[in-house]
Scaffold this active site. Structure first.
Site, PDB file in Angstrom:
ATOM      1  N   GLY A  82      43.417  38.883  41.582  1.00 28.98           N
ATOM      2  CA  GLY A  82      44.505  39.692  42.118  1.00 28.98           C
ATOM      3  C   GLY A  82      45.306  38.938  43.157  1.00 28.98           C
TER       4      GLY A  82
ATOM      5  CB  SER B  55      51.229  36.933  41.106  1.00 30.92           C
ATOM      6  OG  SER B  55      51.056  35.535  41.099  1.00 30.92           O
TER       7      SER B  55
ATOM      8  CD  GLU C  86      44.875  30.142  39.058  1.00 30.10           C
ATOM      9  OE1 GLU C  86      45.381  30.859  38.170  1.00 30.10           O
ATOM     10  OE2 GLU C  86      45.102  30.282  40.263  1.00 30.10           O
TER      11      GLU C  86
END
Length: 398
Positions: A131, A133, A247
């Site tokens: 969670g 953007s 990421e």
């Protein structure tokens, strides 16, 4: 060296006993295992393979054994990876928990949080979504407005996230929330909570590829125990930046190798031979052959560079801004791979719907090509990565 050779023999024996034959074949998109409470296994052997690797801790081989990881040294892990590649073993688990959240928890979480969440991540028992953007906070992520207000020992979360990958399938979310509205970066905290908590809802977003991995995610008076705050209050931006580095390193790997996503798992060279013909075992078209060869060389060089930098990062116990270099180049490499596929397939890459099974594979490649365009947006846009490279890697002035 003798200890490593003994370890290699043990690994070989264990894999021979525990890796089913069907787990030594190319994996299609439909058989990728994400784990979690609601996972369905198209191939029952996938569950056996995940359970075996999870129990051994080898889904996260270098994580501490105290939290369910394999506890292997980097040399032992290298041996393990070599043996997995040798038998062409499938990855037992695809997981945002393994790729992003787990490393951040190991660095920032409390001991109680590590004991609670990390073993479940290792065993594939919990599926996470991210969670980050929001509709008004994409590239300027620190502008997020989803709020978390502490009331006693509970946070009340209100707001919206967007582009939340697989939110409709996830068990839990790791979420950036605003806990201080008077400052920007220093008013953000990092919360974990269950997606079945009352007040959480999701809505899939269909992409131009026709698939819908992304979602809008809504929080309406969601109650989250304060004990699920990771790190210090208002210090979540530090965790967020570190997790983004992991990421981006994960996304960069999409450009590696010549294998294509989709139902067939075909290589780029294999597809070119199928559609353009062969000449003494080589792609018949010399121009396309040259382009594919260059792509494979770039991919190999990229893989070796990634491995070298990752080993350096492990030695220094750090993940640097070079992850932005990898994310940018890996994105471009993956997009180029699918452009080459279009070049090979010609008009057969332009289909969209069919009842023909063979043509369905071609359409799957069309959708994968369209999906690759999102690589330059997700995990931080290419423009953001170039800014980070300019400032953090090259040291250029603002």
């Amino acid at each position: 060296m003798a200890d490593l050779e003994a370890f290699r023999k043990d690994v070989q024996a264990w894999l021979e006993e525990n890796c089913p034959p069907s787990m030594r074949t190319p994996m299609t998109d439909e058989e990728v295992v994400w784990g979690g409470r609601n996972e369905t296994y198209k191939n029952p052997d996938s569950k056996k393979w995940l359970d075996a690797m999870g129990a051994k801790g080898w889904t996260a081989p270098t994580w501490p054994a105290a939290y369910g990881g394999g506890g292997l040294s980097k040399e032992e892990n290298m041996v393990l990876q070599q043996e997995l590649r040798r038998i062409k073993a499938r990855s037992p688990l695809s997981s945002f928990g393994l790729w992003m959240l787990g490393p951040a928890l190991l660095e920032f979480a409390s001991e109680e949080q590590k004991q609670r969440f990390i073993p479940e991540i290792v065993r594939g028992e919990i599926r996470w979504c991210q969670g980050y953007s929001e509709p008004g906070a994409g590239s300027d992520l620190a502008g997020l407005q989803t709020s978390a207000v502490l009331e006693g020992d509970t946070y009340t979360v209100n707001g919206q996230k967007v582009w939340t990958s697989y939110a409709d399938k996830a068990d839990w979310i790791f979420c950036l929330v605003r806990t201080d509205k008077t400052v920007k970066h220093d008013g953000i905290s990092f919360l974990l909570f269950d997606m079945t908590t009352p007040g959480v809802s999701t809505k899939p977003i269909k992409l131009i590829s026709g698939y819908s991995p992304f979602c809008e995610t809504f929080f309406d008076d969601v109650k989250v125990p304060a004990e699920q705050l990771v790190g210090e209050l208002n210090k979540g931006w530090t965790i967020a930046k570190r997790l983004l580095q992991h990421e981006r390193a994960m996304i960069s790997g999409m450009g590696l190798g010549g294998a294509l996503s989709g139902a067939t798992g075909q290589t780029l060279a294999g597809a070119a031979k199928e559609y353009l013909g062969e000449d003494n075992g080589k792609v018949a078209d010399p121009i396309v052959r040259q382009h594919i060869t260059q792509h494979n060389m770039d991919s190999k060089a990229f893989a070796l560079t990634m491995r070298r930098v990752q080993e350096e990062a492990k030695a220094a116990n750090d993940v640097s801004a070079t992850s932005s270099v990898f994310k940018y180049f890996g994105t471009e490499l993956n997009k180029r791979k699918y452009e080459l596929l279009i070049e090979s397939m010609g008009t057969k890459m332009l289909g969209w719907e069919t009842d023909n099974t063979y043509a369905a594979d071609e359409i799957d490649n069309t959708r994968s090509w369209l999906r690759s365009k999102a690589n330059s947006i997700e995990g931080g846009t290419s423009e953001v990565q170039l800014n980070i490279i300019a400032k953090r890697v090259l040291g250029l002035p603002d």
